[in-house]
Design an enzyme around this catalytic site. Structure first.
Site, PDB file in Angstrom:
ATOM      1  N   ASP A  11       0.865  -1.174   0.000  1.00  0.00           N
ATOM      2  CA  ASP A  11       0.000   0.000   0.000  1.00  0.00           C
ATOM      3  C   ASP A  11       0.911   1.236   0.000  1.00  0.00           C
ATOM      4  O   ASP A  11       2.047   1.186   0.500  1.00  0.00           O
ATOM      5  CB  ASP A  11      -0.868  -0.019   1.257  1.00  0.00           C
ATOM      6  N   ARG A  42      -7.841  13.130   6.225  1.00  0.00           N
ATOM      7  CA  ARG A  42      -7.566  11.717   5.970  1.00  0.00           C
ATOM      8  C   ARG A  42      -8.793  10.855   6.271  1.00  0.00           C
ATOM      9  O   ARG A  42      -9.142   9.954   5.493  1.00  0.00           O
ATOM     10  CB  ARG A  42      -6.376  11.265   6.814  1.00  0.00           C
TER      11      ARG A  42
END
Lengths: 224, 224
Positions: A11, A42
């Site tokens: 990731d 976020r």
């Protein structure tokens, strides 16, 4: 354990790159609010990737990131002009890698194909990888979910990595700092390594990662 | 506007029932941590509904709620025994309706079918509706997403309400305090009424609700 894992897929955001490295710029633009902006941005960004995947109304990660920033600044009553918006978004193309990342990728790449699989739009993902000079490590490719028009943890996304690398999923190692991403990869059938940088609790999503490490250094030791 | 909307479908948790009414019990069990437990529990509960829908690994809302509570208590380093767990989960069957809800449902039901469409497992949903004595208002039904084995905002879920009520989606009013649920309903084709109890910012999910009201009283005035 090395021999068993011929390919490792990483990731990007949160795992290789510190999404909260935008905090410094946010703080300089809006004193006293940098950390709150970074955290809310976020959270909302991830929320929108999940909601749009479920609703079947994909828009790319660059747009999702911009939408999440707009929501965040409005929610925190920050009066930001077009320039501040642009500067914050631009920062996403220059996120800092976590300190141990370059050296550990160098070691992990020995005898093993490394790749990235990220929610990021290909163009922004290429930018952040090149800015950090990490591309040479990823001979397995820098892959985006974009062709699937869905975000993680949709199984169709993990399939992109499986197909690109041509390695059976049970032999593929998947590395993420996002517990839910590690869970999605594990549910898909990958070997999942959760990089638990913050000492978070394990997500209760019906599967557990194969291993939990505190950073890529610990991952490298585990696989050596 | 009334004549145009022969049926109104309500979200339950957060819209009719105050999920944060568990705060009082949480605070009495774990002094000083009630609000933090309630907030983290709700956030994680929603996160798990979204993630499990995307992963294709549905488990019912009662189990998701329990998993989210376990994660929350561990994350907040709350040492809760089996009794405290059970008491908190039991509280979800007795959530308080928001103050204006009973009287406004009474008025809104005049000449119009009302229904509930909720993430809740049928059994827990029935319990909370009956505890508050609200069932008589919902002659359109108390519907759960459970048969679809997906959670909101999956289009398959909104279809359950459309089919149960037999009203074309463009004539169906959908009422939710969750901005993302209102967005999902709107994207499906319902008329979406967002009950913005907390003065939140509009979600940037590509659709906007047809109307924004501050509570069910304002909704009743709008439709009268």
């Amino acid at each position: 354990m090395t021999r068993e894992i011929p390919a490792l897929v990483f990731d990007a955001y949160g795992t290789l790159f510190d999404v909260h490295s935008v905090t410094r710029l946010a703080e300089s633009l809006f004193p006293g609010k940098g950390a709150a902006i970074s955290a809310a941005w976020r959270t909302k960004q991830l929320e929108y990737t999940w909601l749009r995947t479920i609703m079947g109304s994909y828009e790319d990660f660059a747009r999702v990131t911009r939408s999440a920033l707009e929501w965040t600044l409005e929610s925190l009553a920050v009066d930001a002009g077009e320039d501040a918006h642009r500067a914050l978004l631009e920062e996403y193309r220059r996120l800092a890698p976590f300190p141990e990342v370059p050296a550990m990728l160098e070691r992990l790449a020995g005898g093993r194909a490394l790749a990235i699989l990220s929610n990021g739009h290909p163009e922004m993902l290429d930018a952040v990888v090149d800015h950090a000079g990490l591309r040479p490590h990823f001979r397995g490719g820098v892959l985006s979910v974009h062709p699937a028009r869905r975000f993680k943890p949709d199984p169709a996304v993990y399939r992109i990595a499986e197909e690109a690398l041509g390695v059976p999923r049970a032999l593929m190692g998947f590395v993420s700092s996002n517990g839910w991403d590690a869970a999605g990869a594990k549910a898909f059938g990958f070997r999942a390594f959760w990089v638990n940088r913050s000492g978070a609790s394990v997500e209760r999503l019906g599967v557990r990662p194969d291993a939990i490490v505190k950073d890529l250094g610990e991952l490298e030791s585990l696989l050596a």
